[in-house]
Write an enzyme that holds these catalytic residues in place. Sequence first.
Site, PDB file in Angstrom:
ATOM      1  N   ASP A  73      45.725  35.761  34.671  1.00 59.33           N
ATOM      2  CA  ASP A  73      46.077  36.982  35.392  1.00 59.33           C
ATOM      3  C   ASP A  73      46.892  36.599  36.619  1.00 59.33           C
ATOM      4  O   ASP A  73      46.550  35.650  37.319  1.00 59.33           O
ATOM      5  CB  ASP A  73      44.754  37.664  35.828  1.00 59.33           C
ATOM      6  CG  ASP A  73      44.931  39.120  36.218  1.00 59.33           C
ATOM      7  OD1 ASP A  73      45.889  39.419  36.946  1.00 59.33           O
ATOM      8  OD2 ASP A  73      44.101  39.942  35.805  1.00 59.33           O
TER       9      ASP A  73
ATOM     10  N   ARG B  23      47.979  39.247  38.834  1.00 60.84           N
ATOM     11  CA  ARG B  23      48.134  40.494  39.603  1.00 60.84           C
ATOM     12  C   ARG B  23      47.745  40.340  41.064  1.00 60.84           C
ATOM     13  O   ARG B  23      48.176  41.097  41.901  1.00 60.84           O
ATOM     14  CB  ARG B  23      47.292  41.614  38.964  1.00 60.84           C
ATOM     15  CG  ARG B  23      47.928  42.164  37.724  1.00 60.84           C
ATOM     16  CD  ARG B  23      47.044  43.188  37.066  1.00 60.84           C
ATOM     17  NE  ARG B  23      45.871  42.572  36.451  1.00 60.84           N
ATOM     18  CZ  ARG B  23      44.946  43.247  35.802  1.00 60.84           C
ATOM     19  NH1 ARG B  23      45.032  44.557  35.722  1.00 60.84           N
ATOM     20  NH2 ARG B  23      43.920  42.632  35.255  1.00 60.84           N
TER      21      ARG B  23
END
Length: 419
Positions: free
Chosen positions: A330, A332
Amino acid sequence: MPKPKSVSRHIVLTSHPSRFGPKPIPIKWGAADPMQRGPVIATLAKQTHRNVIGTHSGSYAIYRALAVASGALQSDHRADLTNTSPVAHIGPHPSWADPEKIVSLDPFGAIASEVFASYYQQGYDIRPTIAITQAHINMPELLDAVSKGRLQVDGQIMKANGDLVVTKAAIEPVWYLPGVAKRFGISEGDLRRALFEQTGGMFPELVTRSDLEVFLPPIGGLTVYIVGDLSAITDPHKPVAVRVHDECNGSDVFGSDICTCRPYLVHGIEVCVQTAQSGGVGVIVYSRKEGRALGEVTKFLVYNARKRQEGGDRADAYFTRTECVAGVQDMRFQELMPDVLHWLGITRIDRMVSMSNMKYNAITESGIEIVERVAIPEDLIPQDARVEIEAKKAAGYYTTGDILDADGLADLKGRSLEG
Ligand SMILES: [Zn+2]
């Protein structure tokens, strides 16, 4: 096409402060008084005025370059901001005057032409980095919620045809580099160097102009949709619902069934409408962080890798396949996400429509209280998205239900590519 006259044939390097003579207007990040804080000036027409690194419009700056190169746009075009001011007033809130609460957007971005009017009149090209307008939105699932009795038509917030009246704000990223570095527990120097190197040297000022502390990164921004009474956000007696949603074009727009994104987004809107109709306010934050900010190409590569691996698409290998392709699970980085909530003045969220532990931790660690967490209702989960949701729950996502063990995750299969 004719070439605009204003295109200079002379290349001006931005990397050496000595070229510019007098110092640009300083930015004192976190100052409560906008005139003390100073405007963000990213104009390209007058190099001596620039007090930031980068330029406006995020990744769309490249299209602007194409427009100038092709002769469609004058490079010194100055925006006519007549009648563009916000339709609703947001802030200032105490969080605006804290240099560490908000580091990835300009809290004065919506009212720049108002609070910096004197600079504007002196010929400074100051542009808003936030725009606030009003809209009617209509999603068929909401009409379905009306027909099933979960939502009521009130004629104000929700119209008889299913139209939802919203206030919406578009926000461009504006990064205060010392604050961003601190948020991640790294040195500003390391952050600047990585940004410089990982963009292929796109912004030399990152490493040569330590006097410029604000960077307008070439990335997507975010949009906020607000349902109900804005003033309820800061009223301790009124409920606030929030969904923080990261873009998933395949599901959000095209209805792909491999994930829960659109169903959960629409459920978030439904909770926002219910909260607004009970006298509170609902907030949807939509961030342009496609495919966990890995981008859609990586995302589709991962879909193939998941579905072609031995044993097919399985919940126990969900995160591993992403890591094989992208190197991480990830990107983000929810650490910056709460900034928009602080810009809105949110200090308590009564109903948080998200199961993500990363979002929950980022929000609560930033000082916002979360009262209740709202999971996606079971009947809204598409069959092929079971792999994703069960893998996430096993990895720490919020749930009130059961969590599958290793055998259960290995047994949970998604559709094959030919299916
Ligand atoms: Zn999705």
